[in-house]
Design a protein around this motif. Structure first.
Motif, PDB file in Angstrom:
ATOM      1  N   GLU A   1      42.605  37.138  47.490  1.00 20.44           N
ATOM      2  CA  GLU A   1      43.982  37.187  47.019  1.00 20.44           C
ATOM      3  C   GLU A   1      44.575  38.593  47.109  1.00 20.44           C
ATOM      4  N   LEU A   2      43.791  39.533  47.619  1.00 20.70           N
ATOM      5  CA  LEU A   2      44.270  40.910  47.777  1.00 20.70           C
ATOM      6  C   LEU A   2      44.638  41.216  49.222  1.00 20.70           C
ATOM      7  N   ASP A   3      44.409  40.282  50.142  1.00 21.33           N
ATOM      8  CA  ASP A   3      44.664  40.484  51.566  1.00 21.33           C
ATOM      9  C   ASP A   3      46.172  40.481  51.828  1.00 21.33           C
ATOM     10  N   VAL A   4      46.688  41.591  52.357  1.00 17.47           N
ATOM     11  CA  VAL A   4      48.134  41.717  52.577  1.00 17.47           C
ATOM     12  C   VAL A   4      48.571  41.168  53.927  1.00 17.47           C
ATOM     13  N   HIS A   5      47.632  40.803  54.790  1.00 21.29           N
ATOM     14  CA  HIS A   5      47.967  40.286  56.120  1.00 21.29           C
ATOM     15  C   HIS A   5      48.047  38.764  56.103  1.00 21.29           C
ATOM     16  N   GLY A   6      49.045  38.230  56.793  1.00 16.57           N
ATOM     17  CA  GLY A   6      49.141  36.782  56.897  1.00 16.57           C
ATOM     18  C   GLY A   6      50.562  36.288  56.771  1.00 16.57           C
ATOM     19  N   LYS A   7      50.702  34.983  56.576  1.00 12.94           N
ATOM     20  CA  LYS A   7      52.027  34.364  56.502  1.00 12.94           C
ATOM     21  C   LYS A   7      52.296  33.703  55.162  1.00 12.94           C
TER      22      LYS A   7
ATOM     23  N   GLY B   1      41.926  51.343  58.537  1.00 14.71           N
ATOM     24  CA  GLY B   1      43.172  50.688  58.172  1.00 14.71           C
ATOM     25  C   GLY B   1      43.159  49.981  56.836  1.00 14.71           C
ATOM     26  N   TYR B   2      44.269  49.273  56.575  1.00 11.45           N
ATOM     27  CA  TYR B   2      44.474  48.581  55.312  1.00 11.45           C
ATOM     28  C   TYR B   2      44.405  47.074  55.513  1.00 11.45           C
ATOM     29  N   LYS B   3      43.508  46.449  54.776  1.00 10.61           N
ATOM     30  CA  LYS B   3      43.438  44.986  54.747  1.00 10.61           C
ATOM     31  C   LYS B   3      43.890  44.454  53.394  1.00 10.61           C
ATOM     32  N   TYR B   4      43.473  45.148  52.327  1.00 17.92           N
ATOM     33  CA  TYR B   4      43.765  44.714  50.967  1.00 17.92           C
ATOM     34  C   TYR B   4      44.779  45.648  50.316  1.00 17.92           C
ATOM     35  N   ILE B   5      45.476  45.144  49.339  1.00 15.98           N
ATOM     36  CA  ILE B   5      46.459  45.971  48.635  1.00 15.98           C
ATOM     37  C   ILE B   5      45.771  47.138  47.933  1.00 15.98           C
ATOM     38  N   THR B   6      44.502  46.978  47.602  1.00 10.10           N
ATOM     39  CA  THR B   6      43.749  48.068  46.967  1.00 10.10           C
ATOM     40  C   THR B   6      43.329  49.138  47.966  1.00 10.10           C
TER      41      THR B   6
ATOM     42  N   ILE C   1      58.639  46.705  52.623  1.00  7.58           N
ATOM     43  CA  ILE C   1      58.297  47.400  51.382  1.00  7.58           C
ATOM     44  C   ILE C   1      58.437  46.460  50.180  1.00  7.58           C
ATOM     45  N   LEU C   2      59.484  45.667  50.152  1.00 10.07           N
ATOM     46  CA  LEU C   2      59.685  44.751  49.026  1.00 10.07           C
ATOM     47  C   LEU C   2      58.613  43.672  48.971  1.00 10.07           C
ATOM     48  N   SER C   3      58.198  43.174  50.136  1.00 14.10           N
ATOM     49  CA  SER C   3      57.118  42.184  50.150  1.00 14.10           C
ATOM     50  C   SER C   3      55.835  42.782  49.594  1.00 14.10           C
ATOM     51  N   LEU C   4      55.519  43.993  50.020  1.00 11.23           N
ATOM     52  CA  LEU C   4      54.312  44.656  49.529  1.00 11.23           C
ATOM     53  C   LEU C   4      54.432  44.976  48.041  1.00 11.23           C
ATOM     54  N   ARG C   5      55.646  45.309  47.590  1.00  6.79           N
ATOM     55  CA  ARG C   5      55.854  45.562  46.158  1.00  6.79           C
ATOM     56  C   ARG C   5      55.564  44.299  45.345  1.00  6.79           C
ATOM     57  N   GLU C   6      56.149  43.193  45.783  1.00  7.43           N
ATOM     58  CA  GLU C   6      55.929  41.943  45.061  1.00  7.43           C
ATOM     59  C   GLU C   6      54.457  41.547  45.101  1.00  7.43           C
ATOM     60  N   PHE C   7      53.827  41.775  46.258  1.00  8.07           N
ATOM     61  CA  PHE C   7      52.404  41.466  46.378  1.00  8.07           C
ATOM     62  C   PHE C   7      51.598  42.324  45.401  1.00  8.07           C
ATOM     63  N   ALA C   8      51.915  43.619  45.347  1.00 12.96           N
ATOM     64  CA  ALA C   8      51.195  44.529  44.446  1.00 12.96           C
ATOM     65  C   ALA C   8      51.415  44.141  42.988  1.00 12.96           C
ATOM     66  N   ASN C   9      52.643  43.791  42.639  1.00 13.51           N
ATOM     67  CA  ASN C   9      52.919  43.408  41.251  1.00 13.51           C
ATOM     68  C   ASN C   9      52.140  42.154  40.850  1.00 13.51           C
ATOM     69  N   ASN C  10      52.065  41.198  41.763  1.00 16.65           N
ATOM     70  CA  ASN C  10      51.347  39.963  41.454  1.00 16.65           C
ATOM     71  C   ASN C  10      49.839  40.181  41.375  1.00 16.65           C
ATOM     72  N   ALA C  11      49.328  41.076  42.224  1.00 20.65           N
ATOM     73  CA  ALA C  11      47.877  41.240  42.323  1.00 20.65           C
ATOM     74  C   ALA C  11      47.318  42.304  41.391  1.00 20.65           C
ATOM     75  N   LEU C  12      48.096  43.322  41.101  1.00 18.75           N
ATOM     76  CA  LEU C  12      47.547  44.495  40.404  1.00 18.75           C
ATOM     77  C   LEU C  12      48.047  44.679  38.979  1.00 18.75           C
ATOM     78  N   ASN C  13      49.030  43.901  38.553  1.00 20.76           N
ATOM     79  CA  ASN C  13      49.581  44.105  37.209  1.00 20.76           C
ATOM     80  C   ASN C  13      48.771  43.416  36.110  1.00 20.76           C
ATOM     81  N   SER C  14      47.919  42.459  36.496  1.00 18.89           N
ATOM     82  CA  SER C  14      47.124  41.763  35.489  1.00 18.89           C
ATOM     83  C   SER C  14      45.980  42.646  35.005  1.00 18.89           C
ATOM     84  N   LYS C  15      45.417  42.258  33.888  1.00 19.60           N
ATOM     85  CA  LYS C  15      44.341  43.050  33.292  1.00 19.60           C
ATOM     86  C   LYS C  15      43.145  43.155  34.222  1.00 19.60           C
ATOM     87  N   ASP C  16      42.795  42.046  34.882  1.00 19.90           N
ATOM     88  CA  ASP C  16      41.654  42.018  35.796  1.00 19.90           C
ATOM     89  C   ASP C  16      42.143  41.732  37.211  1.00 19.90           C
TER      90      ASP C  16
END
Length: 705
Positions: A359-365, A295-300, A338-353
């Motif tokens: 901070e990559l864990d998509v599960h939680g509140k 399964g998926y735990k992290y956005i990566t 889908i929108l929550s995961l999109r925003e999560f991906a943009n915040n976590a994956l758009n930076s250079k590093d």
């Protein structure tokens, strides 16, 4: 006059400095655009590999056909689909027109001294651009009217998975972005026409311009209107540069911001359609051997294609509207997931590093994480996947996230107990394997054991049809039908185990593979021609998923077999029914496997008057049992999907029978009928029972009064 004079001089009366400035701004806009594209590609590359690269030409052509016909957008919302088509084709033609001018001015003429943008070509070009501009503006005006006046609930961005106190509850930013998108495009379109009109007034004394003004009909009408308002040629000449720069800079800004705004769906939606999986949700992926945890735990953990899907979402709300969980107030909206995961991906994956793993864990509140309650609300009915106009695959994402929850024990205790029961006994009822065929003892004939003697047809019965007392009567009725038709059939008896369809969609992949392998081995040891099942859930996984475990069998749902027996005359009807019925399409027979016609054809043969519910066929409303939800009690006070469906059926005047063709549907809807207020108005019956009544001429104990 010389045809070469019938044209438009792009930078007429502009000093060289102004031209250089325009090109500088243009190149800067292109640079920002390219950087934005680079950051998006970098984000996708941080996802896992995906095997969606095969058959590229076929995928590309299918995508082109879908976009040209707008077939996915016109479904269930034809007005919005038509207006989007006007915007799309208007935008595409205007883009092609701009590219054509660029081709001559910046490439062909400077390099080769060739010109083509004049004479008849230019005149037809002008006419087509005006028509395209009108289409664009009309479509945009309708979309504004739709959002500002009609205000369909699916566009209100209300979140069922958050409360107003949560930091990510407010999504008014999306509403502002939507309006900014519409206003920017419509201003670009309107200023384009206004610029055209001002130029015509400015050059009204030039025959090569004014005499051909009606080839730009919108600009010509505006030019006459401006003249009527007193605009002179001299004033128009003074006004033109300001309009030109405003229009040009706004258009270039629009281009620069494409990768960073909603506008990028022009590209991401096309790519999503191109890489779509036709079997999404119907066939779930195995866990790769090299993957350490399921399964998926992290956005990566998401594949690059799934990250692309997140960006392809246009927020149209069709999945939000179709979702049975959302309809009854559960904390799930496929769109918001889908929108929550999109925003999560943009915040976590758009930076250079990449940020730290925590901070990559998509599960939680926390902000933009997905709650456990949201994932367990899903019925995996595929309503969201089926209606999405840009091929976002919600269900596979949800199941992958569930796999991680199952691995970590984050589930309802009763679900965990059920999974343990299935592992121990091979069925969800916890009954002994030897009792699986106990229902056959009441029959006046023996059913063959397919493990011991050859048969033509193996009947894969399923858990509910084997152990649930109400469904056992239906199984006995179907056995009588097969016996009466002379079908050489048999059972696996205690060799049959739960087919695993719902176990897999719960996310317990290890248990699923155990069940599938056991059933495949049991079937492989038998001698038969085909399989029939009365359970659509078993039908789906045996048909679509067992082949991936080397279990390739010919299988059909009982409605297809019965239809053929009736058509061949092997199964003879002694009477016909005179009753008004409606039919519920089971998700796993309908949306999953497109089995819409056979049940309706059988009802017609029985003489029933079929009245469709508003939500039918591919838009059928889920009973609420799928995705393992039949093993999880619904919250007290919350309406069940099955009760919602009963209300829909209750709106049919004179309805006598609510017909189902799935054991779980029979269980869910008979329970719902008792609490919906329609008990006594109509009854819930399995299609098998109606057939049996006609074949037995009313003597069957399963006959409908």
């Amino acid at each position: 006059m010389d045809p070469k004079d019938i044209t438009r001089i792009l930078f007429e009366d502009f000093p060289p400095a102004a031209v250089y400035l325009f090109y500088a701004i243009g190149y800067a806009a292109i640079g920002v655009f390219i950087y934005g594209v680079y950051t998006q590609i970098r984000k996708y590359r941080r996802g896992q590999p995906d095997g969606a690269w095969g058959m590229l030409w076929e995928r590309f052509m299918d995508m082109v056909k879908t976009m040209l016909t707008h077939r996915t957008l016109k479904r269930r919302d034809p007005a919005a689909g038509r207006m989007h088509a006007a915007i799309f084709f208007g935008f595409i033609l205007l883009f092609i027109g701009t590219a054509t001018i660029t081709l001559e001015y910046d490439i062909v003429e400077p390099l080769f001294g060739l010109r083509f943008w004049y004479g008849n070509f230019y005149l037809w070009f002008s006419l087509i651009m005006d028509v395209a501009g009108v289409g664009l503006i009309v479509g945009l005006i309708y979309m504004m009217y739709r959002r500002g006046w009609l205000k369909p609930p699916k566009l209100n961005y209300a979140r069922p998975d958050r409360t107003p106190e949560d930091p990510d509850y407010d999504r008014t930013a999306y509403r502002r972005e939507d309006w900014a998108f519409l206003w920017t495009l419509i201003i670009i379109g309107i200023t384009g026409f206004f610029l055209e009109a001002v130029r015509l007034v400015w050059l009204a004394d030039r025959p090569t311009v004014w005499d051909f003004r009606w080839w730009s009909p919108v600009g010509a009408m505006l030019a006459h209107a401006l003249q009527g308002l007193g605009l002179t040629a001299e004033a128009a000449g003074s006004l033109r540069p300001a309009v030109w720069w405003f229009h040009g800079i706004l258009a270039l800004t629009f281009v620069a911001l494409v990768p960073f705004t909603k506008v990028k769906h022009i590209f991401t939606a096309a790519a999503s359609l191109m890489f779509r999986d036709r079997q999404a949700g119907r066939v779930l992926p195995k866990i790769p051997e090299e993957q350490e945890s399921p399964g998926y735990k992290y956005i990566t953990d998401f594949t690059w294609k799934q990250l692309l899907h997140l960006d392809a979402c246009t927020k149209c709300g069709r999945c939000h509207e179709a979702c049975p969980a959302n309809a009854v107030g559960a904390p799930l909206s496929p769109r918001d997931l889908i929108l929550s995961l999109r925003e999560f991906a943009n915040n976590a994956l758009n930076s250079k590093d990449l940020p730290p793993e925590v901070e990559l864990d998509v599960h939680g509140k926390s902000r933009n994480q997905v709650m456990m309650e949201t994932l367990w609300s899903c019925r995996t009915c595929l309503a969201c996947v089926e209606i999405c106009p840009v091929a976002v695959e919600h269900v596979p994402i949800i199941v992958q996230m569930r796999r991680r929850l199952v691995e970590e024990g984050e589930m309802e205790p009763i679900l965990q107990k059920t999974l343990q029961t299935i592992h121990k006994s091979g069925n969800s009822f916890g009954e002994s394997k030897r009792k699986r065929a106990a229902w056959t003892k009441a029959l006046p004939f023996q059913i063959k054991d397919a493990r011991k003697e050859p048969v033509d047809v193996v009947w894969f019965v399923g858990d509910y049809a084997s152990f649930d007392p109400r469904n056992q009567k239906v199984s006995q009725s179907f056995a009588r039908l097969l016996h009466g038709a002379g079908v050489n059939f048999g059972l696996l008896f205690e060799g049959e185990m739960n087919a695993g369809n719902d176990v897999r969609r719960v996310g317990e992949e290890g248990l699923y593979e155990f069940l599938a392998t056991s059933n495949i081995n049991a079937l492989a040891a038998c001698e038969f021609k085909s399989i029939v099942t009365t359970d659509p859930h078993s039908f789906n996984t045996i048909r679509n998923e067992y082949p991936h475990f080397d279990g390739v069998f010919t299988i059909e749902h009982y409605t297809t077999l019965v239809k053929r027996l009736l058509e061949e005359g092997t199964l003879k009807l002694k009477k016909k029914l005179d009753c008004r019925v409606t039919f519920h399409d089971p998700c796993h027979l309908g949306r999953y496997n497109k089995g819409y016609d056979a049940p309706r054809d059988v009802l017609a043969m029985l003489g029933c008057e079929l009245v469709e519910m508003p939500r039918n066929r591919d838009n059928s409303f889920c009973c609420g049992a799928g995705g393992g939800r039949i093993w999880i009690p619904d919250p007290v006070g919350l309406e069940k999907p099955s009760q919602n469906r009963m209300k829909e059926a209750g709106g049919i005047e004179g309805l006598q029978v609510f017909v189902v063709s799935c054991p779980k549907d029979l269980t869910m809807f008979e329970d719902a009928l008792k609490t919906s207020g329609f008990e006594g108005q109509f009854v819930v019956r399995e299609l098998i029972e109606l057939i049996n009544e006609c074949v037995d001429d009313g003597t069957s104990d399963a006959a409908v009064a």
